[in-house]
Design a protein around this motif. Structure first.
Motif, PDB file in Angstrom:
ATOM      1  N   GLY A 191       0.690  -1.669   0.326  1.00  0.00           N
ATOM      2  CA  GLY A 191      -0.062   0.008   0.039  1.00  0.00           C
ATOM      3  C   GLY A 191       0.741   1.040   0.073  1.00  0.00           C
ATOM      4  O   GLY A 191      -0.095   2.185  -0.210  1.00  0.00           O
ATOM      5  N   ASP A 192       2.243   1.396   0.420  1.00  0.00           N
ATOM      6  CA  ASP A 192       3.299   2.101   0.174  1.00  0.00           C
ATOM      7  C   ASP A 192       3.683   2.183  -0.897  1.00  0.00           C
ATOM      8  O   ASP A 192       4.766   3.107  -0.652  1.00  0.00           O
ATOM      9  CB  ASP A 192       4.187   1.969   1.905  1.00  0.00           C
ATOM     10  N   ASP A 193       3.390   1.285  -1.369  1.00  0.00           N
ATOM     11  CA  ASP A 193       5.085   0.843  -2.764  1.00  0.00           C
ATOM     12  C   ASP A 193       4.430   1.839  -3.659  1.00  0.00           C
ATOM     13  O   ASP A 193       2.908   1.425  -4.564  1.00  0.00           O
ATOM     14  CB  ASP A 193       4.964  -0.419  -3.131  1.00  0.00           C
ATOM     15  N   LYS A 194       4.493   2.644  -4.194  1.00  0.00           N
ATOM     16  CA  LYS A 194       3.968   3.718  -5.413  1.00  0.00           C
ATOM     17  C   LYS A 194       3.890   3.251  -6.764  1.00  0.00           C
ATOM     18  O   LYS A 194       3.504   3.496  -7.559  1.00  0.00           O
ATOM     19  CB  LYS A 194       4.792   5.174  -5.918  1.00  0.00           C
ATOM     20  N   ALA A 195       4.462   2.524  -6.901  1.00  0.00           N
ATOM     21  CA  ALA A 195       4.638   0.957  -7.815  1.00  0.00           C
ATOM     22  C   ALA A 195       3.783   0.273  -7.637  1.00  0.00           C
ATOM     23  O   ALA A 195       3.576  -0.891  -8.818  1.00  0.00           O
ATOM     24  CB  ALA A 195       6.129   0.042  -8.309  1.00  0.00           C
ATOM     25  N   PHE A 197       0.101  -1.799  -7.612  1.00  0.00           N
ATOM     26  CA  PHE A 197      -1.934  -1.214  -7.573  1.00  0.00           C
ATOM     27  C   PHE A 197      -2.170  -0.684  -6.619  1.00  0.00           C
ATOM     28  O   PHE A 197      -3.284  -0.398  -6.568  1.00  0.00           O
ATOM     29  CB  PHE A 197      -2.477  -2.841  -8.574  1.00  0.00           C
ATOM     30  N   LEU A 198      -1.927  -1.432  -5.472  1.00  0.00           N
ATOM     31  CA  LEU A 198      -2.492  -1.417  -4.007  1.00  0.00           C
ATOM     32  C   LEU A 198      -2.132   0.452  -3.280  1.00  0.00           C
ATOM     33  O   LEU A 198      -2.274   0.605  -2.471  1.00  0.00           O
ATOM     34  CB  LEU A 198      -2.246  -2.286  -2.582  1.00  0.00           C
ATOM     35  N   SER A 199      -1.343   1.071  -4.035  1.00  0.00           N
ATOM     36  CA  SER A 199      -0.914   2.141  -3.473  1.00  0.00           C
ATOM     37  C   SER A 199      -1.496   2.775  -3.573  1.00  0.00           C
ATOM     38  O   SER A 199      -2.812   3.119  -4.345  1.00  0.00           O
ATOM     39  CB  SER A 199       0.828   2.971  -4.374  1.00  0.00           C
ATOM     40  N   GLY A 200      -1.906   3.614  -2.414  1.00  0.00           N
ATOM     41  CA  GLY A 200      -3.008   4.508  -2.818  1.00  0.00           C
ATOM     42  C   GLY A 200      -5.147   3.535  -2.600  1.00  0.00           C
ATOM     43  O   GLY A 200      -5.950   4.838  -2.629  1.00  0.00           O
ATOM     44  N   LEU A 201      -4.961   2.960  -2.374  1.00  0.00           N
ATOM     45  CA  LEU A 201      -5.851   1.629  -2.176  1.00  0.00           C
ATOM     46  C   LEU A 201      -6.445   1.352  -1.514  1.00  0.00           C
ATOM     47  O   LEU A 201      -7.295   1.016  -0.822  1.00  0.00           O
ATOM     48  CB  LEU A 201      -6.292   0.718  -3.226  1.00  0.00           C
ATOM     49  N   VAL A 202      -5.434   0.870  -0.830  1.00  0.00           N
ATOM     50  CA  VAL A 202      -5.555  -0.309   0.962  1.00  0.00           C
ATOM     51  C   VAL A 202      -5.371   0.814   2.407  1.00  0.00           C
ATOM     52  O   VAL A 202      -4.017   1.225   2.477  1.00  0.00           O
ATOM     53  CB  VAL A 202      -4.197  -1.533   0.844  1.00  0.00           C
ATOM     54  N   ASP A 203      -6.579  -0.239   2.923  1.00  0.00           N
ATOM     55  CA  ASP A 203      -6.519   0.793   4.625  1.00  0.00           C
ATOM     56  C   ASP A 203      -6.083  -0.237   5.381  1.00  0.00           C
ATOM     57  O   ASP A 203      -6.960  -1.244   6.125  1.00  0.00           O
ATOM     58  CB  ASP A 203      -7.409   1.429   4.791  1.00  0.00           C
TER      59      ASP A 203
END
Length: 436
Positions: A191-195, A197-203
């Motif tokens: 989630g913290d990896d900008k590369a 697909f989960l970046s900015g998606l999972v809480d």
């Protein structure tokens, strides 16, 4: 493919199972399903990823008098998530209980769909953990359904515990809680990896966990319950006391707890019938648990196992949803694929038995599980108080009274289960216990 009349029936009877596989749908919602079983408003995407938990104890290859061997533990994950646009669902290619027969099942998720990312909105994480043996697809009906309601759902293939690589039972005992915790950490990293697909998606700060059978065992440990000395020393346990990493009252076990787990569903958890936990262990539980089980479960033992956990001294809210006369396959497994009806020479029985229940329709149980899982996680992970009435019910569904006026409003004496249509809340019991 649909045929009518005598010719159509004859063709259907001789069609090979591979043709009939289009009937292996995992997304069915029955007309009598409770209100919250319906799919949500989000299109669903799905991707397969591999995670590696480095430098773990190789429980299978422990030898007496030698240091515990270590290895990098590889886990395949199926990840469902809200997608940016709707599309036709893709097939899943899954193995049956025999570990060699591969079949297709159909759902609504689009393979590798673009994730929904807008206005900085993130979605709570739910981790899914199968039984022994099982695989990451076993609870697909529940996983897809929750993703459509605004969750990222990660289902684990537990190494040494799948249909294809079933190994020593001790590995499942030791690794199940460790895998669950590691997957939370890995999803947080992605989630913290900008590369990714989960970046900015999972809480991940609001994470739920669903465990079935041995996954349910792991969920209870993940919730904080340390295991007993009796379980650690048992002849069926992990070799050389390797299970001691989860011992009640130990620093090792306490250090493994992750407070980002906020709510758990444990379906037919195994272990209490073997005294897996004692009062000390259960008193360490820190996460609210919603249990689901069949009253005839003879694998995890409903009376001596599942109910004993629920009724134990735990300092958390918990519920127990019981399906009357259902066995160990209550609520969790997907509907039995048509190919599973054939006798397996390898198993000595039809794999159908691994998925189905002799009393309850599987789709019916899936729908009920979807309903209550939605209420539970929406309330606990999203603080959606509108879902509270779906859990505030008379204990025995058969005792609920339907009392409606002609305009559809309810009379004061109405006590029927919220979300269930008249005459559909049957054979169920929902019990609640306050923190002890």
């Amino acid at each position: 493919m649909k045929y009518t009349g005598v010719v159509g029936l004859a063709l259907l009877l001789v069609m090979p199972f591979s043709v009939q596989a289009t009937e292996n749908r995992v997304d069915r919602i029955r007309p009598d399903a409770p209100a919250l079983a319906a799919y949500g408003n989000y299109p669903v995407g799905v991707r397969t990823i591999t995670a590696v938990n480095a430098d773990q104890v190789d429980v299978v290859n422990i030898e007496p008098g030698k240091p515990f061997p270590r290895y990098d533990r590889k886990l395949a994950l199926e990840v469902w998530y809200p997608a940016s646009k709707a599309g036709q669902g893709d097939d899943y290619h899954v193995f049956l209980r025999d570990g060699k027969t591969e079949v297709s099942i159909e759902g609504r998720a689009q393979r590798d769909a673009e994730p929904l990312k807008q206005d900085g909105k993130t979605f709570p994480l739910i981790i899914v953990s199968h039984g022994y043996p099982g695989n990451r697809y076993l609870l697909t009906p529940l996983a897809e359904n929750l993703a459509s309601k605004g969750y990222v759902v990660a289902s684990i293939d537990h190494t040494d515990s799948t249909y294809n690589d079933q190994g020593a039972f001790g590995s499942t005992l030791v690794n199940r809680p460790l895998d669950q915790r590691f997957v939370l950490q890995e999803m947080a990293r992605l989630g913290d990896d900008k590369a990714s697909f989960l970046s900015g998606l999972v809480d991940v700060s609001h994470t739920g966990l669903i465990g079935y059978s041995m996954g349910g065992y792991g969920a209870v440990v993940t919730a904080g319950a340390g295991v007993s000395e009796k379980a650690i020393a048992a002849d069926w346990s992990a070799k050389q006391r390797a299970l001691a990493i989860h011992a009640a009252g130990s620093k090792d076990h306490a250090d493994l707890f992750d407070p980002r787990f906020k709510a758990i569903i444990s379906i037919a958890p195994w272990g209490m019938q073997r005294d897996m936990w004692d009062d000390k262990g259960l008193s360490e539980v820190k996460v609210p648990i919603f249990f689901m089980a069949g009253s005839a479960d003879d694998v995890s033992d409903y009376s001596r196992g599942i109910r004993r956990i629920f009724e134990g001294n735990m300092p958390v809210d918990r519920y127990l949803l019981t399906f009357a006369d259902a066995n160990h396959n209550a609520a969790a497994p997907m509907p039995a694929p048509v190919e599973s009806w054939q006798m397996s020479e390898k198993l000595g029985f039809a794999p159908f038995e691994h998925y189905a229940d002799p009393v309850w329709d599987t789709v019916r149980m899936n729908n009920i599980a979807q309903h209550f899982a939605t209420a539970w996680f929406d309330l606990k992970l999203k603080n959606d108080q509108s879902k509270a009435p779906f859990l505030d019910l008379v204990e025995n569904s058969d005792k609920g009274v339907w009392a409606a006026n002609k305009d559809g409003s309810f009379k004061p004496e109405h006590s029927y289960w919220t979300g269930f249509a008249n005459r559909t809340a049957k054979g169920l019991r929902l019990e609640y216990r306050k923190p002890d």
